[in-house]
Design an enzyme around this catalytic site. Structure first.
Site, PDB file in Angstrom:
ATOM      1  N   TYR A  58       0.738  -1.308   0.078  1.00  0.00           N
ATOM      2  CA  TYR A  58      -0.073   0.111  -0.004  1.00  0.00           C
ATOM      3  C   TYR A  58       0.765   1.129  -0.084  1.00  0.00           C
ATOM      4  CZ  TYR A  58      -4.285  -2.700   0.308  1.00  0.00           C
ATOM      5  OH  TYR A  58      -5.133  -3.690  -0.301  1.00  0.00           O
ATOM      6  N   ASP A  96      -8.335   4.631  -5.306  1.00  0.00           N
ATOM      7  CA  ASP A  96      -7.753   5.811  -5.882  1.00  0.00           C
ATOM      8  C   ASP A  96      -9.035   7.031  -5.959  1.00  0.00           C
ATOM      9  OD1 ASP A  96      -9.250   6.616  -8.557  1.00  0.00           O
ATOM     10  OD2 ASP A  96      -8.378   4.653  -9.321  1.00  0.00           O
ATOM     11  N   HIS A 111     -14.813  -0.553  -1.740  1.00  0.00           N
ATOM     12  CA  HIS A 111     -13.495  -0.932  -1.324  1.00  0.00           C
ATOM     13  C   HIS A 111     -12.759  -0.099  -0.579  1.00  0.00           C
ATOM     14  CE1 HIS A 111     -14.178  -4.299  -4.477  1.00  0.00           C
ATOM     15  NE2 HIS A 111     -14.873  -4.445  -3.469  1.00  0.00           N
ATOM     16  N   CYS A 119      -7.778   1.650  13.002  1.00  0.00           N
ATOM     17  CA  CYS A 119      -6.906   0.760  13.632  1.00  0.00           C
ATOM     18  C   CYS A 119      -7.673  -0.819  13.150  1.00  0.00           C
ATOM     19  CB  CYS A 119      -7.514   0.917  15.038  1.00  0.00           C
ATOM     20  SG  CYS A 119      -6.982  -0.152  16.399  1.00  0.00           S
ATOM     21  N   SER A 182     -13.553  -6.527 -14.165  1.00  0.00           N
ATOM     22  CA  SER A 182     -13.602  -7.748 -14.837  1.00  0.00           C
ATOM     23  C   SER A 182     -14.608  -8.751 -14.581  1.00  0.00           C
ATOM     24  CB  SER A 182     -12.060  -8.504 -14.480  1.00  0.00           C
ATOM     25  OG  SER A 182     -12.169  -8.362 -12.996  1.00  0.00           O
TER      26      SER A 182
HETATM   27  C1  BJW Z   1     -10.238  -1.211 -19.202  1.00  0.00           C
HETATM   28  C2  BJW Z   1      -9.129  -0.748 -19.705  1.00  0.00           C
HETATM   29  C3  BJW Z   1      -9.334   0.778 -19.991  1.00  0.00           C
HETATM   30  C4  BJW Z   1      -8.169  -2.304 -18.990  1.00  0.00           C
HETATM   31  N1  BJW Z   1     -10.782   1.054 -19.953  1.00  0.00           N
HETATM   32  N2  BJW Z   1     -11.209  -0.976 -19.190  1.00  0.00           N
HETATM   33  C5  BJW Z   1     -18.309 -16.483  -4.144  1.00  0.00           C
HETATM   34  C6  BJW Z   1     -17.416 -17.436  -4.763  1.00  0.00           C
HETATM   35  C7  BJW Z   1     -16.190 -17.508  -4.397  1.00  0.00           C
HETATM   36  C8  BJW Z   1     -15.468 -16.392  -3.531  1.00  0.00           C
HETATM   37  C9  BJW Z   1     -16.508 -15.272  -3.362  1.00  0.00           C
HETATM   38  C10 BJW Z   1     -17.924 -15.430  -3.498  1.00  0.00           C
HETATM   39  N3  BJW Z   1     -18.522 -14.367  -2.956  1.00  0.00           N
HETATM   40  C11 BJW Z   1     -17.599 -13.565  -2.444  1.00  0.00           C
HETATM   41  C12 BJW Z   1     -16.418 -14.121  -2.308  1.00  0.00           C
HETATM   42  C13 BJW Z   1     -14.972 -13.767  -1.968  1.00  0.00           C
HETATM   43  C14 BJW Z   1     -14.514 -12.336  -2.453  1.00  0.00           C
HETATM   44  C15 BJW Z   1     -14.353 -12.765  -4.124  1.00  0.00           C
HETATM   45  O1  BJW Z   1     -15.307 -12.152  -5.103  1.00  0.00           O
HETATM   46  N4  BJW Z   1     -13.515 -13.627  -4.699  1.00  0.00           N
HETATM   47  C16 BJW Z   1     -13.419 -13.581  -5.973  1.00  0.00           C
HETATM   48  C17 BJW Z   1     -12.114 -13.372  -6.333  1.00  0.00           C
HETATM   49  C18 BJW Z   1     -14.183 -15.058  -6.363  1.00  0.00           C
HETATM   50  N5  BJW Z   1     -15.152 -11.210  -2.291  1.00  0.00           N
HETATM   51  C19 BJW Z   1     -14.891 -10.662  -1.083  1.00  0.00           C
HETATM   52  O2  BJW Z   1     -14.295 -11.258  -0.201  1.00  0.00           O
HETATM   53  C20 BJW Z   1     -15.744  -9.303  -0.921  1.00  0.00           C
HETATM   54  N6  BJW Z   1     -16.171  -9.250   0.402  1.00  0.00           N
HETATM   55  C21 BJW Z   1     -17.616  -9.985   0.273  1.00  0.00           C
HETATM   56  O3  BJW Z   1     -17.798 -10.669  -0.782  1.00  0.00           O
HETATM   57  O4  BJW Z   1     -18.193  -9.926   1.762  1.00  0.00           O
HETATM   58  C22 BJW Z   1     -19.260 -10.730   1.871  1.00  0.00           C
HETATM   59  C23 BJW Z   1     -20.383  -9.954   1.768  1.00  0.00           C
HETATM   60  C24 BJW Z   1     -21.133  -9.410   0.500  1.00  0.00           C
HETATM   61  C25 BJW Z   1     -22.137  -9.014   0.368  1.00  0.00           C
HETATM   62  C26 BJW Z   1     -22.656  -8.433   1.615  1.00  0.00           C
HETATM   63  C27 BJW Z   1     -22.271  -8.696   2.763  1.00  0.00           C
HETATM   64  C28 BJW Z   1     -21.042  -9.451   2.713  1.00  0.00           C
HETATM   65  C29 BJW Z   1     -14.543  -8.263  -0.629  1.00  0.00           C
HETATM   66  C30 BJW Z   1     -13.762  -8.059  -1.990  1.00  0.00           C
HETATM   67  C31 BJW Z   1     -12.670  -7.181  -1.912  1.00  0.00           C
HETATM   68  C32 BJW Z   1     -11.788  -6.762  -3.052  1.00  0.00           C
HETATM   69  N7  BJW Z   1     -10.740  -6.292  -2.675  1.00  0.00           N
HETATM   70  C33 BJW Z   1      -9.634  -5.627  -3.858  1.00  0.00           C
HETATM   71  C34 BJW Z   1      -8.160  -5.306  -3.232  1.00  0.00           C
HETATM   72  C35 BJW Z   1      -8.583  -3.884  -2.106  1.00  0.00           C
HETATM   73  C36 BJW Z   1      -8.676  -2.646  -2.814  1.00  0.00           C
HETATM   74  C37 BJW Z   1      -7.154  -2.306  -3.307  1.00  0.00           C
HETATM   75  O5  BJW Z   1      -6.252  -2.533  -2.562  1.00  0.00           O
HETATM   76  O6  BJW Z   1      -7.084  -1.468  -4.380  1.00  0.00           O
HETATM   77  O7  BJW Z   1     -10.435  -4.796  -4.633  1.00  0.00           O
HETATM   78  S1  BJW Z   1      -9.455  -7.034  -4.950  1.00  0.00           S
HETATM   79  C38 BJW Z   1      -9.275  -5.920  -6.318  1.00  0.00           C
HETATM   80  O8  BJW Z   1     -10.389  -6.495  -7.217  1.00  0.00           O
HETATM   81  C39 BJW Z   1      -9.627  -4.677  -5.993  1.00  0.00           C
HETATM   82  C40 BJW Z   1     -10.609  -4.262  -6.941  1.00  0.00           C
HETATM   83  O9  BJW Z   1     -11.922  -3.329  -6.464  1.00  0.00           O
HETATM   84  C41 BJW Z   1     -11.385  -5.474  -7.367  1.00  0.00           C
HETATM   85  C42 BJW Z   1     -12.171  -5.590  -8.701  1.00  0.00           C
HETATM   86  O10 BJW Z   1     -11.169  -5.459  -9.663  1.00  0.00           O
HETATM   87  P1  BJW Z   1     -11.527  -4.798 -11.017  1.00  0.00           P
HETATM   88  O11 BJW Z   1     -11.709  -3.381 -10.859  1.00  0.00           O
HETATM   89  O12 BJW Z   1     -12.665  -5.418 -11.646  1.00  0.00           O
HETATM   90  O13 BJW Z   1     -10.150  -5.036 -11.690  1.00  0.00           O
HETATM   91  P2  BJW Z   1      -9.365  -6.130 -12.767  1.00  0.00           P
HETATM   92  O14 BJW Z   1      -7.939  -5.564 -12.709  1.00  0.00           O
HETATM   93  O15 BJW Z   1     -10.218  -7.683 -12.300  1.00  0.00           O
HETATM   94  O16 BJW Z   1     -10.263  -5.779 -14.133  1.00  0.00           O
HETATM   95  C43 BJW Z   1      -9.879  -4.665 -15.018  1.00  0.00           C
HETATM   96  C44 BJW Z   1     -10.858  -4.369 -15.977  1.00  0.00           C
HETATM   97  O17 BJW Z   1     -10.282  -3.190 -16.786  1.00  0.00           O
HETATM   98  C45 BJW Z   1     -10.450  -5.534 -17.154  1.00  0.00           C
HETATM   99  O18 BJW Z   1     -11.816  -6.224 -17.590  1.00  0.00           O
HETATM  100  C46 BJW Z   1      -9.870  -4.845 -18.331  1.00  0.00           C
HETATM  101  O19 BJW Z   1     -10.257  -5.240 -19.576  1.00  0.00           O
HETATM  102  C47 BJW Z   1     -10.469  -3.403 -18.020  1.00  0.00           C
HETATM  103  N8  BJW Z   1      -9.610  -2.378 -18.689  1.00  0.00           N
HETATM  104  N9  BJW Z   1      -7.804  -1.306 -19.446  1.00  0.00           N
HETATM  105  C48 BJW Z   1     -11.535   0.364 -19.630  1.00  0.00           C
HETATM  106  N10 BJW Z   1      -8.330   1.454 -20.686  1.00  0.00           N
END
Ligand code: BJW
Length: 247
Positions: A58, A96, A111, A119, A182
């Site tokens: 981070y 961001d 997120h 804390c 994604s």
């Molecule tokens: C472009 C581009 C351009 C490129 N123009 N586009 C079911 C099954 C299994 C597991 C789970 C499940 N349900 C929940 C889970 C657990 C888990 C989960 O989802 N795991 C999966 C991986 C399977 N989820 C959790 O644990 C979440 N919590 C939860 O579910 O709590 C329970 C609950 C739910 C509802 C109510 C109450 C309770 C928490 C998830 C936390 C995610 N944290 C992160 C990191 C922290 C933030 C940080 O440090 O920055 O968040 S992980 C990371 O992924 C980050 C992002 O916000 C998140 C999503 O990623 P994103 O934005 O989709 O990025 P990419 O890289 O995947 O994709 C980028 C896209 O951009 C691509 O498609 C490119 O094509 C595109 N692109 N250039 C436009 N120019």
């Protein structure tokens, strides 16, 4: 995309919208950080195992995030918010601050925010603005209660922020637009299906490739969001009688 006077627009953004500002996505070709997948450095398990590694991740990102600027994709959403007012809602998965820098106001960070900390214990200290970075052998700062200070970020296995407001906005939206995500991380990946439950919603995706949940979208606009979004919206204004020309 035609937006009528009765439409309410819910926008979900992911890492892709910030890619053209120079921030790497999580699952793209440059998605690994020092060989780690994000799941390995953004989870309570990682924090318990090696808090310094988590803070190194981070801290590097805080340094990078200080230097970046919003791109035309962020600005296009600000313009749309200006046209729609309270009929617009933006939910970002990004930590961001580029949406705020561009001028977005009706915005939640499900997120968390890169420049906030809290804390590690559930003590009385509320999350606070912070741009501390780990340098050399420095100790991780501690809360007055004795707990270590951690980033105010939703890690895997933790509950995202602002879900009540997000689901309320999803329930009343008539247009759902996802940008640069994604479609693999829950619960955000299911928002499109939740929005569809009201039956009258139109769903759109913008990004260079189809997301994992592409089948849930009525239309996918392929291309970088900085190029697609500025040309995407056609807003039909509802002129009130006072604004109409006199008879
Ligand atoms: C472009 C581009 C351009 C490129 N123009 N586009 C079911 C099954 C299994 C597991 C789970 C499940 N349900 C929940 C889970 C657990 C888990 C989960 O989802 N795991 C999966 C991986 C399977 N989820 C959790 O644990 C979440 N919590 C939860 O579910 O709590 C329970 C609950 C739910 C509802 C109510 C109450 C309770 C928490 C998830 C936390 C995610 N944290 C992160 C990191 C922290 C933030 C940080 O440090 O920055 O968040 S992980 C990371 O992924 C980050 C992002 O916000 C998140 C999503 O990623 P994103 O934005 O989709 O990025 P990419 O890289 O995947 O994709 C980028 C896209 O951009 C691509 O498609 C490119 O094509 C595109 N692109 N250039 C436009 N120019």
């Amino acid at each position: 995309m035609h937006i009528g006077p009765a439409d309410r627009v819910f926008v979900l953004t992911g890492a892709g919208i910030s890619a053209e500002s120079g921030l790497p996505t999580f699952r793209g070709p440059n998605g690994l950080w020092r060989g780690h997948r994000v799941e390995e450095v953004a989870s309570p398990i990682a924090w318990a195992r090696d808090a310094r590694l988590v803070w190194t991740f981070y801290s590097e990102r805080r340094r990078k995030h200080r230097t970046v600027e919003p791109n035309p994709g962020h600005h296009a959403l600000v313009q749309l918010e200006g046209a729609l007012g309270e009929r617009f809602f933006l939910c970002t998965q990004n930590v961001d601050r580029l949406h705020e820098q561009a001028g977005s106001e009706r915005l939640v960070h499900m997120h968390g925010k890169i420049f906030q900390s809290r804390c590690e214990r559930e003590c009385s200290l509320p999350p606070f603005d912070d741009d501390w970075t780990l340098e050399g052998e420095a100790a991780i700062p501690r809360c007055p209660c004795g707990g270590r200070i951690r980033p105010h970020i939703c890690w895997f296995g933790e509950t995202p922020f602002e879900l009540e407001r997000i689901f309320a906005e999803l329930s009343r939206s008539t247009i759902f637009l996802a940008v640069g995500t994604s479609g693999v991380v829950e619960p955000a990946a299911s928002f499109v299906r939740f929005a569809r439950r009201n039956g009258r919603v139109r769903t759109f995706y913008v990004g260079p490739e189809e997301p994992a949940n592409a089948a849930s979208f009525d239309e996918v606009f392929l291309g970088p969001s900085g190029e697609v979004l500025p040309k995407l919206f056609r807003v039909e204004q509802d002129f009130s009688p006072a604004e109409k020309a006199p008879q």
